[in-house]
Enzyme design. Sequence first.
Site, PDB file in Angstrom:
ATOM      1  N   ASP A   1       0.872  -1.182   0.000  1.00  0.00           N
ATOM      2  CA  ASP A   1       0.000   0.000   0.000  1.00  0.00           C
ATOM      3  C   ASP A   1       0.908   1.232   0.000  1.00  0.00           C
ATOM      4  O   ASP A   1       2.121   1.118   0.198  1.00  0.00           O
ATOM      5  CB  ASP A   1      -0.878  -0.003   1.265  1.00  0.00           C
ATOM      6  CG  ASP A   1      -1.782   1.222   1.347  1.00  0.00           C
ATOM      7  OD1 ASP A   1      -2.394   1.574   0.319  1.00  0.00           O
ATOM      8  OD2 ASP A   1      -1.865   1.842   2.422  1.00  0.00           O
ATOM      9  N   SER A   2       0.278   2.407  -0.159  1.00  0.00           N
ATOM     10  CA  SER A   2       1.047   3.643  -0.087  1.00  0.00           C
ATOM     11  C   SER A   2       1.551   3.908   1.334  1.00  0.00           C
ATOM     12  O   SER A   2       2.491   4.656   1.522  1.00  0.00           O
ATOM     13  CB  SER A   2       0.168   4.813  -0.527  1.00  0.00           C
ATOM     14  OG  SER A   2      -0.975   4.878   0.306  1.00  0.00           O
TER      15      SER A   2
ATOM     16  N   GLY B   1      -3.388   9.015  -3.616  1.00  0.00           N
ATOM     17  CA  GLY B   1      -4.719   9.378  -4.118  1.00  0.00           C
ATOM     18  C   GLY B   1      -4.836  10.707  -4.825  1.00  0.00           C
ATOM     19  O   GLY B   1      -5.844  10.975  -5.473  1.00  0.00           O
TER      20      GLY B   1
ATOM     21  N   CYS C   1      -4.305  -1.558  -1.879  1.00  0.00           N
ATOM     22  CA  CYS C   1      -4.516  -0.125  -2.063  1.00  0.00           C
ATOM     23  C   CYS C   1      -5.532   0.020  -3.195  1.00  0.00           C
ATOM     24  O   CYS C   1      -5.314  -0.498  -4.296  1.00  0.00           O
ATOM     25  CB  CYS C   1      -3.185   0.514  -2.447  1.00  0.00           C
ATOM     26  SG  CYS C   1      -3.317   2.247  -2.924  1.00  0.00           S
ATOM     27  N   ASN C   2      -6.635   0.690  -2.906  1.00  0.00           N
ATOM     28  CA  ASN C   2      -7.660   0.867  -3.942  1.00  0.00           C
ATOM     29  C   ASN C   2      -7.159   1.743  -5.078  1.00  0.00           C
ATOM     30  O   ASN C   2      -7.527   1.535  -6.236  1.00  0.00           O
ATOM     31  CB  ASN C   2      -8.899   1.547  -3.336  1.00  0.00           C
ATOM     32  CG  ASN C   2      -9.692   0.606  -2.468  1.00  0.00           C
ATOM     33  OD1 ASN C   2     -10.684   0.051  -2.889  1.00  0.00           O
ATOM     34  ND2 ASN C   2      -9.249   0.420  -1.239  1.00  0.00           N
TER      35      ASN C   2
ATOM     36  N   GLU D   1      -2.516   8.812   8.376  1.00  0.00           N
ATOM     37  CA  GLU D   1      -1.051   8.730   8.355  1.00  0.00           C
ATOM     38  C   GLU D   1      -0.432   9.605   9.446  1.00  0.00           C
ATOM     39  O   GLU D   1       0.664   9.339   9.918  1.00  0.00           O
ATOM     40  CB  GLU D   1      -0.501   9.126   6.973  1.00  0.00           C
ATOM     41  CG  GLU D   1      -0.800   8.108   5.882  1.00  0.00           C
ATOM     42  CD  GLU D   1      -0.023   6.786   6.017  1.00  0.00           C
ATOM     43  OE1 GLU D   1       1.113   6.782   6.513  1.00  0.00           O
ATOM     44  OE2 GLU D   1      -0.582   5.742   5.614  1.00  0.00           O
TER      45      GLU D   1
ATOM     46  N   CYS E   1     -11.104   2.619   0.189  1.00  0.00           N
ATOM     47  CA  CYS E   1      -9.701   2.980   0.443  1.00  0.00           C
ATOM     48  C   CYS E   1      -9.304   2.168   1.662  1.00  0.00           C
ATOM     49  O   CYS E   1     -10.049   2.128   2.652  1.00  0.00           O
ATOM     50  CB  CYS E   1      -9.576   4.478   0.726  1.00  0.00           C
ATOM     51  SG  CYS E   1      -7.944   4.940   1.364  1.00  0.00           S
ATOM     52  N   THR E   2      -8.159   1.514   1.600  1.00  0.00           N
ATOM     53  CA  THR E   2      -7.806   0.592   2.688  1.00  0.00           C
ATOM     54  C   THR E   2      -7.439   1.325   3.982  1.00  0.00           C
ATOM     55  O   THR E   2      -7.310   0.690   5.029  1.00  0.00           O
ATOM     56  CB  THR E   2      -6.669  -0.357   2.253  1.00  0.00           C
ATOM     57  OG1 THR E   2      -5.576   0.437   1.763  1.00  0.00           O
ATOM     58  CG2 THR E   2      -7.137  -1.313   1.193  1.00  0.00           C
ATOM     59  N   HIS E   3      -7.274   2.640   3.920  1.00  0.00           N
ATOM     60  CA  HIS E   3      -7.059   3.392   5.163  1.00  0.00           C
ATOM     61  C   HIS E   3      -8.366   3.534   5.961  1.00  0.00           C
ATOM     62  O   HIS E   3      -8.327   3.728   7.171  1.00  0.00           O
ATOM     63  CB  HIS E   3      -6.549   4.809   4.860  1.00  0.00           C
ATOM     64  CG  HIS E   3      -5.084   4.889   4.544  1.00  0.00           C
ATOM     65  ND1 HIS E   3      -4.548   4.405   3.374  1.00  0.00           N
ATOM     66  CD2 HIS E   3      -4.041   5.405   5.259  1.00  0.00           C
ATOM     67  CE1 HIS E   3      -3.242   4.635   3.369  1.00  0.00           C
ATOM     68  NE2 HIS E   3      -2.911   5.241   4.505  1.00  0.00           N
TER      69      HIS E   3
END
Length: 281
Positions: free
Chosen positions: A12-13, A45, A75-76, A166, A198-200
Amino acid sequence: MKYNNSPIGIFDSGLGGLTVFKEIRKILPDEDLIYFGDTARVPYGNKSKNTILMYSMEISKFLISKGVKIIIVACNTSSSLALEDLQKEEKIPIFGVIKPGAKRAVEVSSGGNIAVIGTSATIKSGVYSRVIYEEIKNLSKFEKDEFKNNFKVIEKPCPLLVPLVEEGFLNDEITKKVITYYLDSVTKEKPACLVLGCTHYPILKDFISEVIGKDIQMIDSGIETARIVKCFLEENGMLKSDAKIGNESFFVTDDPEKFKGLGEKFLGRAIKSVVVVSQFL
Ligand code: DGL
Protein backbone atom coordinates in the site's frame (compact mmCIF):
# COMPACT_ATOMS: atom_id res chain seq x y z
CA MET A 1 -1.15 -32.45 -2.06
CA LYS A 2 0.87 -29.51 -3.43
CA TYR A 3 2.19 -26.68 -1.22
CA ASN A 4 4.12 -23.45 -1.67
CA ASN A 5 6.15 -22.10 1.24
CA SER A 6 7.03 -18.73 -0.30
CA PRO A 7 5.68 -15.59 1.40
CA ILE A 8 2.69 -13.46 0.36
CA GLY A 9 3.53 -9.86 -0.63
CA ILE A 10 1.13 -7.08 0.38
CA PHE A 11 1.59 -3.40 -0.45
CA ASP A 12 0.00 0.00 0.00
CA SER A 13 1.05 3.64 -0.09
CA GLY A 14 1.31 3.60 3.71
CA LEU A 15 -0.50 2.19 6.73
CA GLY A 16 -3.82 1.48 5.03
CA GLY A 17 -2.84 -1.91 3.64
CA LEU A 18 -2.47 -3.14 7.22
CA THR A 19 -6.28 -3.43 7.24
CA VAL A 20 -5.88 -6.10 4.54
CA PHE A 21 -2.77 -7.59 6.21
CA LYS A 22 -4.79 -8.00 9.44
CA GLU A 23 -7.58 -9.90 7.67
CA ILE A 24 -5.09 -12.12 5.81
CA ARG A 25 -3.32 -12.92 9.08
CA LYS A 26 -6.68 -13.77 10.71
CA ILE A 27 -7.66 -16.40 8.16
CA LEU A 28 -4.18 -17.57 7.08
CA PRO A 29 -2.22 -17.68 10.37
CA ASP A 30 0.58 -19.90 9.03
CA GLU A 31 1.50 -17.90 5.95
CA ASP A 32 4.68 -15.81 5.84
CA LEU A 33 3.77 -12.20 5.00
CA ILE A 34 5.87 -9.35 3.61
CA TYR A 35 4.29 -5.90 3.94
CA PHE A 36 5.49 -2.85 2.01
CA GLY A 37 4.28 0.68 2.87
CA ASP A 38 5.46 3.46 0.55
CA THR A 39 5.49 5.98 3.40
CA ALA A 40 7.84 8.44 1.66
CA ARG A 41 5.42 8.89 -1.24
CA VAL A 42 2.01 8.61 0.48
CA PRO A 43 -0.65 9.75 -0.43
CA TYR A 44 -1.14 8.16 -3.85
CA GLY A 45 -4.72 9.38 -4.12
CA ASN A 46 -3.86 12.83 -5.45
CA LYS A 47 -1.30 11.62 -8.00
CA SER A 48 -1.56 10.85 -11.72
CA LYS A 49 -2.06 7.39 -13.23
CA ASN A 50 1.52 7.33 -14.58
CA THR A 51 3.04 8.07 -11.20
CA ILE A 52 0.85 5.54 -9.39
CA LEU A 53 1.71 2.93 -12.03
CA MET A 54 5.44 3.61 -11.73
CA TYR A 55 5.37 3.34 -7.91
CA SER A 56 3.26 0.16 -8.02
CA MET A 57 5.60 -1.48 -10.57
CA GLU A 58 8.68 -0.65 -8.49
CA ILE A 59 7.14 -2.12 -5.34
CA SER A 60 5.89 -5.25 -7.13
CA LYS A 61 9.38 -5.89 -8.53
CA PHE A 62 10.85 -5.40 -5.05
CA LEU A 63 8.40 -7.93 -3.57
CA ILE A 64 9.10 -10.40 -6.39
CA SER A 65 12.83 -10.03 -5.67
CA LYS A 66 11.98 -11.20 -2.12
CA GLY A 67 10.47 -14.40 -3.60
CA VAL A 68 6.75 -13.81 -2.95
CA LYS A 69 4.28 -16.33 -4.44
CA ILE A 70 1.45 -13.81 -4.93
CA ILE A 71 1.00 -10.06 -4.48
CA ILE A 72 -2.01 -8.36 -2.92
CA VAL A 73 -2.34 -4.75 -4.03
CA ALA A 74 -3.81 -3.59 -0.70
CA CYS A 75 -4.52 -0.13 -2.06
CA ASN A 76 -7.66 0.87 -3.94
CA THR A 77 -5.83 3.65 -5.76
CA SER A 78 -3.18 1.29 -7.17
CA SER A 79 -5.84 -1.37 -7.79
CA SER A 80 -7.87 1.19 -9.80
CA LEU A 81 -5.02 2.53 -11.88
CA ALA A 82 -2.24 -0.05 -11.99
CA LEU A 83 -3.63 -3.56 -11.38
CA GLU A 84 -4.23 -4.52 -15.01
CA ASP A 85 -0.73 -3.42 -16.05
CA LEU A 86 0.85 -5.24 -13.11
CA GLN A 87 -1.02 -8.43 -14.00
CA LYS A 88 0.17 -8.16 -17.61
CA GLU A 89 3.77 -7.40 -16.62
CA GLU A 90 4.38 -9.98 -13.88
CA LYS A 91 4.20 -13.78 -13.97
CA ILE A 92 2.88 -14.36 -10.44
CA PRO A 93 -0.82 -13.94 -9.49
CA ILE A 94 -1.65 -10.37 -8.44
CA PHE A 95 -4.88 -9.52 -6.57
CA GLY A 96 -6.56 -6.14 -6.17
CA VAL A 97 -9.14 -4.96 -3.64
CA ILE A 98 -11.81 -3.38 -5.89
CA LYS A 99 -13.63 -6.41 -7.28
CA PRO A 100 -14.01 -8.24 -3.94
CA GLY A 101 -15.58 -5.15 -2.31
CA ALA A 102 -17.80 -4.35 -5.31
CA LYS A 103 -19.04 -7.96 -5.47
CA ARG A 104 -19.96 -8.00 -1.78
CA ALA A 105 -21.74 -4.62 -2.12
CA VAL A 106 -23.92 -6.00 -4.91
CA GLU A 107 -24.68 -9.11 -2.82
CA VAL A 108 -25.79 -7.19 0.27
CA SER A 109 -27.56 -4.22 -1.33
CA SER A 110 -30.48 -6.26 -2.83
CA GLY A 111 -31.18 -3.52 -5.35
CA GLY A 112 -30.66 -0.60 -2.96
CA ASN A 113 -28.25 2.18 -3.91
CA ILE A 114 -24.55 1.56 -3.30
CA ALA A 115 -22.31 4.32 -1.93
CA VAL A 116 -18.54 4.27 -2.39
CA ILE A 117 -15.97 6.50 -0.72
CA GLY A 118 -12.34 6.60 -1.81
CA THR A 119 -9.39 8.75 -2.77
CA SER A 120 -9.77 11.35 -5.53
CA ALA A 121 -7.85 9.13 -7.98
CA THR A 122 -9.99 6.06 -7.26
CA ILE A 123 -13.29 7.93 -7.58
CA LYS A 124 -12.12 9.80 -10.68
CA SER A 125 -11.17 6.50 -12.35
CA GLY A 126 -14.83 5.40 -12.23
CA VAL A 127 -13.68 1.85 -11.55
CA TYR A 128 -16.19 1.13 -8.78
CA SER A 129 -19.24 2.01 -10.92
CA ARG A 130 -17.83 -0.06 -13.77
CA VAL A 131 -17.18 -3.14 -11.65
CA ILE A 132 -20.47 -2.84 -9.72
CA TYR A 133 -22.48 -2.76 -12.99
CA GLU A 134 -20.45 -5.74 -14.29
CA GLU A 135 -21.26 -7.66 -11.10
CA ILE A 136 -24.98 -6.85 -11.49
CA LYS A 137 -24.83 -8.20 -15.06
CA ASN A 138 -23.51 -11.52 -13.68
CA LEU A 139 -26.50 -12.00 -11.34
CA SER A 140 -29.35 -14.42 -12.02
CA LYS A 141 -32.44 -12.91 -13.72
CA PHE A 142 -34.33 -12.97 -10.41
CA GLU A 143 -31.54 -11.12 -8.54
CA LYS A 144 -31.02 -8.70 -11.42
CA ASP A 145 -34.69 -7.70 -11.31
CA GLU A 146 -34.11 -6.23 -7.84
CA PHE A 147 -31.94 -3.53 -9.41
CA LYS A 148 -34.49 -1.08 -10.78
CA ASN A 149 -33.83 1.71 -13.28
CA ASN A 150 -33.45 4.24 -10.49
CA PHE A 151 -30.57 2.24 -8.93
CA LYS A 152 -27.43 4.33 -8.60
CA VAL A 153 -23.85 4.21 -7.38
CA ILE A 154 -23.09 7.26 -5.23
CA GLU A 155 -19.37 8.02 -5.33
CA LYS A 156 -17.63 10.48 -3.04
CA PRO A 157 -13.94 11.35 -2.84
CA CYS A 158 -12.66 11.93 0.73
CA PRO A 159 -9.08 13.17 0.15
CA LEU A 160 -8.40 14.39 3.70
CA LEU A 161 -8.88 11.03 5.37
CA VAL A 162 -5.60 9.35 4.29
CA PRO A 163 -3.39 12.21 5.61
CA LEU A 164 -5.36 12.19 8.90
CA VAL A 165 -4.72 8.45 9.35
CA GLU A 166 -1.05 8.73 8.35
CA GLU A 167 -0.62 11.55 10.91
CA GLY A 168 -2.18 9.39 13.62
CA PHE A 169 -5.46 11.32 14.07
CA LEU A 170 -7.35 8.08 14.66
CA ASN A 171 -9.59 9.00 17.60
CA ASP A 172 -9.71 12.77 17.30
CA GLU A 173 -12.73 15.05 17.03
CA ILE A 174 -11.27 16.69 13.92
CA THR A 175 -11.35 13.33 12.09
CA LYS A 176 -15.00 12.84 13.05
CA LYS A 177 -15.80 16.35 11.78
CA VAL A 178 -14.12 15.62 8.44
CA ILE A 179 -15.99 12.31 8.12
CA THR A 180 -19.29 14.09 8.86
CA TYR A 181 -18.44 16.77 6.30
CA TYR A 182 -17.86 14.15 3.59
CA LEU A 183 -20.60 11.69 4.50
CA ASP A 184 -23.55 14.00 5.20
CA SER A 185 -24.53 14.23 1.54
CA VAL A 186 -23.96 10.49 1.06
CA THR A 187 -26.18 9.37 3.97
CA LYS A 188 -28.97 11.71 2.80
CA GLU A 189 -29.28 9.51 -0.30
CA LYS A 190 -30.03 6.52 2.00
CA PRO A 191 -27.78 3.92 0.33
CA ALA A 192 -28.14 0.27 1.35
CA CYS A 193 -24.41 -0.03 1.90
CA LEU A 194 -21.22 1.98 1.93
CA VAL A 195 -18.05 0.56 0.37
CA LEU A 196 -14.90 1.69 2.18
CA GLY A 197 -13.06 2.15 -1.12
CA CYS A 198 -9.70 2.98 0.44
CA THR A 199 -7.81 0.59 2.69
CA HIS A 200 -7.06 3.39 5.16
CA TYR A 201 -10.76 3.86 5.97
CA PRO A 202 -11.42 0.66 7.98
CA ILE A 203 -9.02 2.17 10.56
CA LEU A 204 -11.74 4.82 11.05
CA LYS A 205 -14.62 2.29 11.08
CA ASP A 206 -15.99 3.29 14.49
CA PHE A 207 -16.27 6.97 13.56
CA ILE A 208 -17.70 6.18 10.13
CA SER A 209 -20.32 3.91 11.64
CA GLU A 210 -21.30 6.62 14.18
CA VAL A 211 -21.79 9.08 11.33
CA ILE A 212 -23.70 6.85 8.89
CA GLY A 213 -25.77 4.96 11.49
CA LYS A 214 -26.66 1.29 11.75
CA ASP A 215 -28.98 1.05 8.72
CA ILE A 216 -26.19 1.44 6.17
CA GLN A 217 -23.97 -1.64 5.98
CA MET A 218 -20.22 -1.00 5.71
CA ILE A 219 -18.19 -3.06 3.24
CA ASP A 220 -14.53 -3.61 4.11
CA SER A 221 -12.74 -4.86 1.00
CA GLY A 222 -9.90 -6.28 3.14
CA ILE A 223 -12.21 -8.95 4.57
CA GLU A 224 -13.54 -9.86 1.10
CA THR A 225 -10.06 -9.89 -0.45
CA ALA A 226 -8.69 -12.16 2.29
CA ARG A 227 -11.48 -14.70 1.61
CA ILE A 228 -10.76 -14.72 -2.12
CA VAL A 229 -6.99 -15.09 -1.61
CA LYS A 230 -7.48 -18.01 0.80
CA CYS A 231 -9.72 -19.85 -1.70
CA PHE A 232 -7.21 -19.23 -4.48
CA LEU A 233 -4.28 -20.63 -2.46
CA GLU A 234 -6.32 -23.68 -1.44
CA GLU A 235 -7.59 -24.40 -4.95
CA ASN A 236 -4.13 -24.01 -6.51
CA GLY A 237 -2.10 -26.02 -3.99
CA MET A 238 -0.26 -22.88 -2.89
CA LEU A 239 -0.79 -22.91 0.89
CA LYS A 240 2.23 -23.16 3.19
CA SER A 241 2.88 -26.77 4.15
CA ASP A 242 3.71 -26.48 7.86
CA ALA A 243 1.42 -25.24 10.60
CA LYS A 244 3.95 -22.94 12.29
CA ILE A 245 2.83 -19.34 12.92
CA GLY A 246 3.90 -17.34 9.87
CA ASN A 247 6.81 -14.88 9.81
CA GLU A 248 6.19 -11.21 9.14
CA SER A 249 8.51 -8.62 7.59
CA PHE A 250 7.74 -4.93 7.15
CA PHE A 251 9.38 -2.56 4.67
CA VAL A 252 8.76 1.19 4.28
CA THR A 253 10.34 3.97 2.25
CA ASP A 254 10.53 6.47 5.14
CA ASP A 255 10.32 6.88 8.93
CA PRO A 256 10.17 3.28 10.22
CA GLU A 257 9.53 4.42 13.82
CA LYS A 258 6.39 6.34 12.87
CA PHE A 259 5.10 3.34 10.90
CA LYS A 260 5.92 0.99 13.78
CA GLY A 261 4.16 3.17 16.36
CA LEU A 262 0.96 3.66 14.37
CA GLY A 263 1.05 0.15 12.92
CA GLU A 264 1.24 -1.40 16.39
CA LYS A 265 -1.63 0.79 17.56
CA PHE A 266 -3.71 -0.41 14.67
CA LEU A 267 -2.75 -4.11 14.78
CA GLY A 268 -2.98 -4.12 18.58
CA ARG A 269 0.32 -5.98 18.91
CA ALA A 270 4.05 -5.49 18.52
CA ILE A 271 5.80 -5.18 15.17
CA LYS A 272 9.31 -6.61 15.63
CA SER A 273 11.17 -4.51 13.11
CA VAL A 274 10.58 -2.24 10.14
CA VAL A 275 13.23 -1.95 7.44
CA VAL A 276 13.71 1.17 5.30
CA VAL A 277 14.12 0.72 1.56
CA SER A 278 15.66 3.78 -0.09
CA GLN A 279 16.37 2.46 -3.58
CA PHE A 280 13.28 4.07 -5.21
CA LEU A 281 13.81 7.64 -4.00
N1 DGL B 1 -4.86 2.94 1.03
C1 DGL B 1 -4.85 3.64 -0.23
C2 DGL B 1 -6.13 3.28 -1.00
O1 DGL B 1 -6.72 2.26 -0.70
C3 DGL B 1 -4.61 5.08 0.02
C4 DGL B 1 -4.15 5.84 -1.16
C5 DGL B 1 -3.40 7.08 -0.87
O2 DGL B 1 -2.25 6.95 -0.53
O3 DGL B 1 -3.97 8.16 -1.08
O4 DGL B 1 -6.54 3.95 -1.90
